[in-house]
Design an enzyme around this catalytic site. Structure first.
Site, short mmCIF file in Angstrom:
data_model
loop_
_atom_site.label_atom_id
_atom_site.label_comp_id
_atom_site.label_asym_id
_atom_site.label_seq_id
_atom_site.Cartn_x
_atom_site.Cartn_y
_atom_site.Cartn_z
N GLY A 56 37.89 32.36 52.17
CA GLY A 56 39.16 32.57 52.85
C GLY A 56 39.31 34.00 53.34
N ASP A 57 38.84 34.95 52.55
CA ASP A 57 38.90 36.35 52.97
C ASP A 57 38.00 36.59 54.18
OD1 ASP A 57 40.62 36.90 50.85
OD2 ASP A 57 38.96 37.37 49.50
N GLY A 102 39.57 24.25 54.06
CA GLY A 102 38.19 24.10 53.61
C GLY A 102 37.34 23.26 54.54
N GLY A 104 38.44 41.87 45.33
CA GLY A 104 39.81 42.16 45.72
C GLY A 104 40.01 41.60 47.11
N LYS A 105 41.06 40.82 47.32
CA LYS A 105 41.23 40.17 48.61
C LYS A 105 41.33 41.17 49.75
CE LYS A 105 43.14 36.22 49.02
NZ LYS A 105 41.88 35.47 48.97
N SER A 138 39.04 45.52 43.76
CA SER A 138 38.71 45.20 42.37
C SER A 138 37.22 44.99 42.20
CB SER A 138 39.46 43.95 41.92
OG SER A 138 39.02 42.81 42.62
N ALA A 145 40.00 44.32 49.89
CA ALA A 145 38.68 44.88 50.16
C ALA A 145 37.76 43.85 50.81
CB ALA A 145 38.06 45.39 48.86
#
Length: 301
Positions: A241-242, A212, A39-40, A11, A42
């Site tokens: 996170g990704d 985190g 986009g998670k 995205s 990508a």
């Protein structure tokens, strides 16, 4: 070199930074606006390739300008796009992100990401089978997630399932994945009846909960393990996170053990949040190696 396939979303991120979030009906003056790639799926692919992985992407974009730019960005990052298809039914996916004091809130619109098909996964099966690990998230339809996990399970291919954004899933899926990596809020939604300790004990060496600044937690089969985060001042937490998941995949497929792989992921995530944007903040392997926290025994090449 790690061979990683990412199945997931692609995205464009539309990012606004401000000194506060507007109340309902309120208009405020923002500080900055930019567009970045996201986009998670990508994001995780870019994180992995920058850290030394050989990465292929499976996903769907629209036949619009955004879709063309998304694919070009993957190729510019040396990601194989053979199995990224362009469709006409919907526009490319987008995320609308507000950043305040380094923390973000996001509205995600799947768009063309919802048009990925089971046939597309079947055509990419040889790519899945040649992978050291397959990474998948929740920004694609559930039937595709189930198909990828089932295929990898049957073929003995390792998987990392990052259940973000959170959605209800069949618990049987968790049994079939190698690693399951929710954050704290996703864990609570998926396992409302379990405490964190109970959940980790139920899925030892599988359930890895990212929390985190509090670090990452898992159960090694005998005890709970906390892997501390690196203390840094965040500029933008988008994509942290990704970054962790992509880095974790590279480390695991490079032969590192669980704790070392998590520490490697934590360091990559810590470096990423010191820059603006999801993919633009993701570090290269050389940048990790230049960090005072890099551990020579990791030996990622």
């Amino acid at each position: 070199m790690s061979k990683i396939t990412v199945v997931g979303s692609l995205s464009t991120d539309f990012v606004v930074s401000a000194n506060k979030r507007p109340d309902v009906g309120e208009t405020i003056i923002g500080e900055n606006f930019t567009t970045t790639f996201g986009g998670k799926g990508a994001n995780q692919a870019v994180a992995a390739v920058r850290l030394g992985g050989t990465v292929s992407m499976i996903g769907t974009v629209g036949s619009d300008l955004f879709g063309k730019e998304i694919v070009s960005n993957l190729e510019n990052n040396s990601i194989n796009t053979t199995f990224v298809e362009r469709v006409t039914q919907k526009p490319s996916g987008s995320a609308h992100i507000t950043v305040v004091d380094g923390d973000n809130s996001i509205i995600y619109i799947p768009g063309a990401n919802d048009e990925i098909t089971e046939e597309q996964i079947n055509l990419a099966q040889s790519r899945l089978e040649s992978s050291d690990v397959v990474i998948i998230q929740n920004e694609t339809p559930l039937n595709i997630i189930e198909q990828v996990i089932q295929t990898c399970y049957e073929k003995g291919i390792k998987t990392i399932y990052n259940p973000a954004p959170a959605k209800k899933i069949d618990r049987k899926l968790i049994e079939k994945v190698t690693y399951f990596t929710p954050n704290e809020s996703e864990f609570k939604l998926l396992f409302p009846e379990l405490s964190l300790s109970e959940g980790m004990a139920k899925y030892p060496n599988k359930l890895i909960v990212t929390m985190g600044s509090k670090g990452v937690y898992f159960n090694d089969g005998e005890k709970e393990v906390q892997v501390s985060s690196y203390k840094v001042k965040p500029l933008d937490t988008t994509g942290a996170g990704d970054t962790f998941n992509g880095a974790f995949g590279v480390a695991l497929t490079s032969g590192l053990d669980m704790v070392s792989s998590i520490r490697f992921g934590n360091l990559a995530a810590a470096l990423s949040i010191q820059k603006f944007g999801a993919q633009t903040g993701m570090p290269t392997l050389n940048e990790l190696k230049e960090s005072v926290y890099y551990e020579k025994e990791w030996d990622i090449k």
